[in-house]
Write an enzyme that holds these catalytic residues in place. Structure first.
Site, short mmCIF file in Angstrom:
data_model
loop_
_atom_site.label_atom_id
_atom_site.label_comp_id
_atom_site.label_asym_id
_atom_site.label_seq_id
_atom_site.Cartn_x
_atom_site.Cartn_y
_atom_site.Cartn_z
CE1 TYR A 35 52.24 19.83 -70.51
CE2 TYR A 35 50.80 19.82 -68.59
CZ TYR A 35 51.03 20.11 -69.92
OH TYR A 35 50.03 20.69 -70.66
CE1 TYR A 48 50.08 15.27 -73.12
CE2 TYR A 48 51.31 15.82 -71.14
CZ TYR A 48 51.16 15.07 -72.30
OH TYR A 48 52.09 14.12 -72.60
P1 NAI Z 1 49.80 28.34 -78.10
O1 NAI Z 1 51.04 28.88 -77.46
O2 NAI Z 1 49.65 28.54 -79.55
O3 NAI Z 1 48.50 28.89 -77.36
C1 NAI Z 1 48.47 29.30 -75.99
C2 NAI Z 1 47.69 30.60 -75.96
O4 NAI Z 1 47.46 31.07 -74.63
C3 NAI Z 1 48.42 31.74 -76.70
O5 NAI Z 1 47.62 32.23 -77.75
C4 NAI Z 1 48.60 32.77 -75.61
O6 NAI Z 1 48.66 34.10 -76.09
C5 NAI Z 1 47.39 32.49 -74.73
N1 NAI Z 1 47.47 33.18 -73.43
C6 NAI Z 1 48.51 33.14 -72.55
N2 NAI Z 1 48.25 33.96 -71.52
C7 NAI Z 1 47.02 34.50 -71.74
C8 NAI Z 1 46.18 35.41 -71.02
N3 NAI Z 1 46.56 35.95 -69.85
N4 NAI Z 1 44.97 35.74 -71.55
C9 NAI Z 1 44.57 35.23 -72.72
N5 NAI Z 1 45.30 34.35 -73.45
C10 NAI Z 1 46.51 34.00 -72.96
O7 NAI Z 1 49.82 26.78 -77.74
P2 NAI Z 1 48.71 25.61 -77.88
O8 NAI Z 1 49.47 24.36 -77.76
O9 NAI Z 1 47.85 25.84 -79.06
O10 NAI Z 1 47.89 25.75 -76.52
C11 NAI Z 1 46.51 25.79 -76.45
C12 NAI Z 1 45.99 24.93 -75.30
O11 NAI Z 1 46.23 23.55 -75.60
C13 NAI Z 1 46.64 25.20 -73.95
O12 NAI Z 1 45.66 25.10 -72.94
C14 NAI Z 1 47.61 24.05 -73.85
O13 NAI Z 1 47.99 23.76 -72.51
C15 NAI Z 1 46.77 22.94 -74.45
N6 NAI Z 1 47.48 21.73 -74.82
C16 NAI Z 1 48.60 21.82 -75.60
C17 NAI Z 1 49.32 20.69 -75.91
C18 NAI Z 1 50.58 20.79 -76.70
O14 NAI Z 1 51.39 19.84 -76.66
N7 NAI Z 1 50.80 21.87 -77.42
C19 NAI Z 1 48.89 19.35 -75.45
C20 NAI Z 1 47.67 19.36 -74.67
C21 NAI Z 1 47.00 20.53 -74.36
#
Ligand code: NAI
Length: 270
Positions: free
Chosen positions: A160, A150
């Protein structure tokens, strides 16, 4: 629409928690484009999540792995190669979590145990994934590895919190490891800097509703959705982007190059 862009390609997708997850949408899209993959998430997330439904839909197997554990990752990589019957062509790292954010610790009042854990999960885990793949020689030449980030890595978004620092570190790993992976194995490593997206991780950020509408009004194309991000990731996994590596790629409807938009100006004009 499907273009068969990933026909015959194999990979690992981290981070599909529920149907809002960017990784979930990406898994569906990769499947549509003919790619096959193993799904993985932290064991605890798997108990809460609906990942089995996604696995059934896409004909995938699930292997639990905590992305901070080298042992789990090594097991994941070797099992994936076995299940998929060959080396990998793509990997998606879609993992993020800040304990300071979760527990409401302000950026100026961090609990450093939380900071270290959040950094391990959100940033160092990417190095661990890359190193695991590199040492196991698990990627095919011209393979592609993508992590999600991000823009708070470059500009200040006060709420953030420590995730801004984690994302800066993550992006740096993509460049540093991208060099060695490119030179030694002809494998690409990039980060996609995505618009705010309503997912579990996204909505954890304080004031997310304001955050997402502000970005939408600032971006000439509006916010990129999770579905759009899935499409973009497919393009980076495909052979159409073979020479793209070590980049942080903005996927944000133009937000990152904006100063101010007409809509935002109107809110401040008398
Ligand atoms: P999400 O909450 O659906 O996905 C985050 C994932 O990280 C979850 O599936 C969670 O179980 C996993 N996770 C957490 N700890 C873990 C560990 N120890 N081992 C393995 N997996 C683990 O949310 P989202 O938004 O789909 O996030 C995906 C990526 O996108 C992240 O890197 C997030 O920072 C990034 N992102 C998200 C934005 C947003 O506004 N949602 C914007 C820009 C980037």
């Amino acid at each position: 629409m499907s273009y068969n862009l990933l026909k015959g390609k194999k990979g690992i997708i981290f981070g599909a928690l529920d149907e809002n997850s960017i990784a979930w949408k990406t898994a569906e899209r990769v499947h549509e484009e003919g790619g096959t993959f193993v799904l993985t998430n932290a064991p605890i997330a798997m108990r809460m999540g609906q990942i089995k439904e996604l696995a059934q839909k896409t004909g995938s197997e699930i292997i639990p792995a905590d992305a901070t554990s080298e042992e789990d990752l090594n097991n994941l990589i070797s099992q994936s190669i076995e299940i998929l019957d060959g080396k990998l062509d793509f990997v998606l790292h879609s993992i993020g979590m800040s304990i300071n954010v979760r527990k409401g610790q302000h950026y100026t009042d961090q609990n450093y145990d939380f900071t270290a854990k959040g950094w391990d999960v959100s940033a160092l885990s990417f190095h661990k994934v890359l190193q695991g793949l590199y040492k196991a020689d698990a990627m095919n030449p011209w393979g592609s590895i993508v992590a999600l980030t991000y823009m708070a890595a470059q500009r200040v978004f006060p709420d953030y919190n420590d995730m801004a620092d984690n994302k800066a570190y993550l992006e740096s790993i993509a460049r540093s490891f991208g060099y060695f992976f490119g030179k030694e194995k002809k494998v690409r490593v990039n980060t996609i800097s995505q618009s705010p997206t309503p997912t579990t991780a996204g909505q954890g950020v304080k004031g997310f509703d304001g955050f997402i509408s502000y970005a939408d009004k600032m971006s000439p194309l509006g916010n990129a959705t999770a579905q759009d991000c899935a499409d973009y990731t497919v393009s980076l996994f495909s052979d159409m982007t073979k020479m793209v590596t070590m980049q942080n790629l903005y996927h944000d409807g133009g937000f990152s190059n904006m100063g101010v938009s007409q809509e935002i100006m109107e809110k401040f004009s008398k």
